[in-house]
Design a protein around this motif. Sequence first.
Motif, PDB file in Angstrom:
ATOM      1  N   ALA A  95       0.850  -1.202   0.000  1.00  0.00           N
ATOM      2  CA  ALA A  95       0.000   0.000   0.000  1.00  0.00           C
ATOM      3  C   ALA A  95       0.884   1.249   0.000  1.00  0.00           C
ATOM      4  O   ALA A  95       2.020   1.201   0.482  1.00  0.00           O
ATOM      5  CB  ALA A  95      -0.902  -0.007   1.227  1.00  0.00           C
ATOM      6  N   PRO A  96       0.411   2.370  -0.527  1.00  0.00           N
ATOM      7  CA  PRO A  96       1.164   3.617  -0.396  1.00  0.00           C
ATOM      8  C   PRO A  96       1.216   4.036   1.073  1.00  0.00           C
ATOM      9  O   PRO A  96       0.227   3.892   1.793  1.00  0.00           O
ATOM     10  CB  PRO A  96       0.368   4.617  -1.236  1.00  0.00           C
ATOM     11  N   VAL A  97       2.400   4.495   1.519  1.00  0.00           N
ATOM     12  CA  VAL A  97       2.585   4.956   2.903  1.00  0.00           C
ATOM     13  C   VAL A  97       3.049   6.407   2.858  1.00  0.00           C
ATOM     14  O   VAL A  97       4.047   6.717   2.206  1.00  0.00           O
ATOM     15  CB  VAL A  97       3.629   4.113   3.666  1.00  0.00           C
ATOM     16  N   LEU A  98       2.315   7.284   3.536  1.00  0.00           N
ATOM     17  CA  LEU A  98       2.655   8.709   3.534  1.00  0.00           C
ATOM     18  C   LEU A  98       2.952   9.189   4.933  1.00  0.00           C
ATOM     19  O   LEU A  98       2.224   8.870   5.878  1.00  0.00           O
ATOM     20  CB  LEU A  98       1.514   9.529   2.941  1.00  0.00           C
ATOM     21  N   GLY A  99       4.044   9.971   5.041  1.00  0.00           N
ATOM     22  CA  GLY A  99       4.356  10.649   6.295  1.00  0.00           C
ATOM     23  C   GLY A  99       3.823  12.066   6.197  1.00  0.00           C
ATOM     24  O   GLY A  99       3.867  12.675   5.123  1.00  0.00           O
ATOM     25  N   ILE A 100       3.346  12.631   7.319  1.00  0.00           N
ATOM     26  CA  ILE A 100       2.717  13.955   7.237  1.00  0.00           C
ATOM     27  C   ILE A 100       3.730  15.056   6.952  1.00  0.00           C
ATOM     28  O   ILE A 100       3.377  16.098   6.384  1.00  0.00           O
ATOM     29  CB  ILE A 100       1.912  14.270   8.514  1.00  0.00           C
ATOM     30  N   ALA A 101       4.991  14.863   7.296  1.00  0.00           N
ATOM     31  CA  ALA A 101       6.002  15.881   6.983  1.00  0.00           C
ATOM     32  C   ALA A 101       6.252  15.902   5.484  1.00  0.00           C
ATOM     33  O   ALA A 101       6.141  16.945   4.829  1.00  0.00           O
ATOM     34  CB  ALA A 101       7.299  15.623   7.739  1.00  0.00           C
ATOM     35  N   GLU A 102       6.525  14.723   4.913  1.00  0.00           N
ATOM     36  CA  GLU A 102       6.807  14.638   3.469  1.00  0.00           C
ATOM     37  C   GLU A 102       5.617  15.159   2.666  1.00  0.00           C
ATOM     38  O   GLU A 102       5.772  15.960   1.738  1.00  0.00           O
ATOM     39  CB  GLU A 102       7.119  13.195   3.062  1.00  0.00           C
ATOM     40  N   ALA A 103       4.399  14.745   3.055  1.00  0.00           N
ATOM     41  CA  ALA A 103       3.201  15.192   2.337  1.00  0.00           C
ATOM     42  C   ALA A 103       3.037  16.706   2.471  1.00  0.00           C
ATOM     43  O   ALA A 103       2.729  17.398   1.493  1.00  0.00           O
ATOM     44  CB  ALA A 103       1.977  14.477   2.888  1.00  0.00           C
ATOM     45  N   GLY A 104       3.284  17.228   3.675  1.00  0.00           N
ATOM     46  CA  GLY A 104       3.153  18.673   3.898  1.00  0.00           C
ATOM     47  C   GLY A 104       4.127  19.472   3.054  1.00  0.00           C
ATOM     48  O   GLY A 104       3.755  20.502   2.461  1.00  0.00           O
ATOM     49  N   PHE A 105       5.376  18.990   2.972  1.00  0.00           N
ATOM     50  CA  PHE A 105       6.383  19.690   2.163  1.00  0.00           C
ATOM     51  C   PHE A 105       5.970  19.721   0.691  1.00  0.00           C
ATOM     52  O   PHE A 105       6.062  20.750   0.017  1.00  0.00           O
ATOM     53  CB  PHE A 105       7.745  19.006   2.280  1.00  0.00           C
ATOM     54  N   HIS A 106       5.494  18.579   0.186  1.00  0.00           N
ATOM     55  CA  HIS A 106       5.074  18.529  -1.224  1.00  0.00           C
ATOM     56  C   HIS A 106       3.946  19.522  -1.490  1.00  0.00           C
ATOM     57  O   HIS A 106       3.982  20.288  -2.467  1.00  0.00           O
ATOM     58  CB  HIS A 106       4.627  17.109  -1.595  1.00  0.00           C
ATOM     59  N   ALA A 107       2.953  19.537  -0.602  1.00  0.00           N
ATOM     60  CA  ALA A 107       1.811  20.443  -0.802  1.00  0.00           C
ATOM     61  C   ALA A 107       2.273  21.896  -0.774  1.00  0.00           C
ATOM     62  O   ALA A 107       1.950  22.684  -1.670  1.00  0.00           O
ATOM     63  CB  ALA A 107       0.759  20.202   0.275  1.00  0.00           C
ATOM     64  N   ALA A 108       3.087  22.243   0.226  1.00  0.00           N
ATOM     65  CA  ALA A 108       3.537  23.635   0.370  1.00  0.00           C
ATOM     66  C   ALA A 108       4.333  24.081  -0.853  1.00  0.00           C
ATOM     67  O   ALA A 108       4.175  25.209  -1.334  1.00  0.00           O
ATOM     68  CB  ALA A 108       4.386  23.775   1.627  1.00  0.00           C
ATOM     69  N   SER A 109       5.142  23.174  -1.379  1.00  0.00           N
ATOM     70  CA  SER A 109       6.008  23.538  -2.520  1.00  0.00           C
ATOM     71  C   SER A 109       5.197  23.790  -3.785  1.00  0.00           C
ATOM     72  O   SER A 109       5.696  24.378  -4.741  1.00  0.00           O
ATOM     73  CB  SER A 109       7.024  22.425  -2.778  1.00  0.00           C
ATOM     74  N   MET A 110       3.929  23.363  -3.781  1.00  0.00           N
ATOM     75  CA  MET A 110       3.070  23.624  -4.952  1.00  0.00           C
ATOM     76  C   MET A 110       2.238  24.893  -4.756  1.00  0.00           C
ATOM     77  O   MET A 110       1.553  25.336  -5.674  1.00  0.00           O
ATOM     78  CB  MET A 110       2.129  22.432  -5.171  1.00  0.00           C
ATOM     79  N   LEU A 111       2.320  25.499  -3.572  1.00  0.00           N
ATOM     80  CA  LEU A 111       1.463  26.640  -3.251  1.00  0.00           C
ATOM     81  C   LEU A 111       2.244  27.935  -3.027  1.00  0.00           C
ATOM     82  O   LEU A 111       1.656  29.020  -3.010  1.00  0.00           O
ATOM     83  CB  LEU A 111       0.645  26.328  -1.991  1.00  0.00           C
ATOM     84  N   ALA A 112       3.565  27.815  -2.844  1.00  0.00           N
ATOM     85  CA  ALA A 112       4.386  28.999  -2.612  1.00  0.00           C
ATOM     86  C   ALA A 112       5.830  28.677  -3.009  1.00  0.00           C
ATOM     87  O   ALA A 112       6.234  27.512  -2.936  1.00  0.00           O
ATOM     88  CB  ALA A 112       4.334  29.404  -1.134  1.00  0.00           C
ATOM     89  N   THR A 113       6.588  29.692  -3.417  1.00  0.00           N
ATOM     90  CA  THR A 113       7.978  29.420  -3.802  1.00  0.00           C
ATOM     91  C   THR A 113       8.811  29.106  -2.571  1.00  0.00           C
ATOM     92  O   THR A 113       9.849  28.454  -2.663  1.00  0.00           O
ATOM     93  CB  THR A 113       8.596  30.646  -4.513  1.00  0.00           C
ATOM     94  N   GLY A 114       8.353  29.570  -1.388  1.00  0.00           N
ATOM     95  CA  GLY A 114       9.074  29.272  -0.153  1.00  0.00           C
ATOM     96  C   GLY A 114       8.100  29.056   0.980  1.00  0.00           C
ATOM     97  O   GLY A 114       7.060  29.715   1.047  1.00  0.00           O
ATOM     98  N   PHE A 115       8.410  28.088   1.873  1.00  0.00           N
ATOM     99  CA  PHE A 115       7.541  27.853   3.031  1.00  0.00           C
ATOM    100  C   PHE A 115       8.372  27.758   4.306  1.00  0.00           C
ATOM    101  O   PHE A 115       9.583  27.522   4.262  1.00  0.00           O
ATOM    102  CB  PHE A 115       6.693  26.589   2.836  1.00  0.00           C
ATOM    103  N   SER A 116       7.690  27.959   5.429  1.00  0.00           N
ATOM    104  CA  SER A 116       8.329  27.829   6.743  1.00  0.00           C
ATOM    105  C   SER A 116       7.582  26.777   7.543  1.00  0.00           C
ATOM    106  O   SER A 116       6.365  26.631   7.388  1.00  0.00           O
ATOM    107  CB  SER A 116       8.292  29.167   7.496  1.00  0.00           C
TER     108      SER A 116
END
Length: 250
Positions: A95-116
């Motif tokens: 099954a696909p396994v997602l960590g919330i940090a990795e998923a959060g980074f991917h989402a943020a990188s699609m919504l802003a050029t930089g995130f904190s």
Amino acid sequence: MKLLLINPNTSSPMTHAIAQGAKAVAAPTTEIVAVQPSFGPLSIEGHYDEAFAAAGVAEQLRLAQESGANPAPDAVVIACFGDPGLEAAREITRAPVLGIAEAGFHAASMLATGFSVVTTMTRTCIIAERLVQRYGFEHQCRGVHGTDIAVLDLEDAGSTVIDQIEQTAREALSRDRSGAIVLGCAGMTTLCQTLTERLGVPVIDGVAVAVKFAEALAALGLGTSKHGDYATPLPKVYTGWASPFGWPKR
Ligand code: 5HY
């Protein structure tokens, strides 16, 4: 689809809060099964805690996969910002396994050029910083900031806690010149909406994002590769209290 939501700490109120956050965004056809390890730290706030949390993730995924009674999960989410045991988990399931940090980074990188990232204890910032490196987001993540709010103080987060997270996020947005905030703890899932309204920028809750990414991958019939390093573990005897974790003969 059946989504196994693992809270790697052993706080039942936090497992409940995380499950509520996941159910709030899950599709009606998604069954959220929220679990926590039978052993380990009430909260994860350092390297030592993470060591036991990773084993707890492996315990719960194996239980979910091997309890003949119930169908195995179609996707798995590890709901702790250190993504403890993520790669070990990917070895023991298709099954696909997602960590919330990795998923959060991917989402943020699609919504802003930089995130904190705004997280709990300052001492855990290094854990998030190393994940930024490991996942290849060092060009998008412009800073990781601790609030020194204990993880368990997020359970009944009063206005002081929310105000402090908001303040740290505002300082991060200006100092880092970033355009989005990634919440650095699964326990912050309940605060995401309020912080979004107050800050007026995308505030990413890794629990919610990981659930939606997991649904998307499962709906596409995509799962963890069994070719290479995520292949099923080699048959191995484990001893002592870990003997149940041994890998059976094929
Ligand atoms: C989490 N600890 O998401 C992490 C947050 C942190 O028990 N759940 C925890 O501080 O790393």
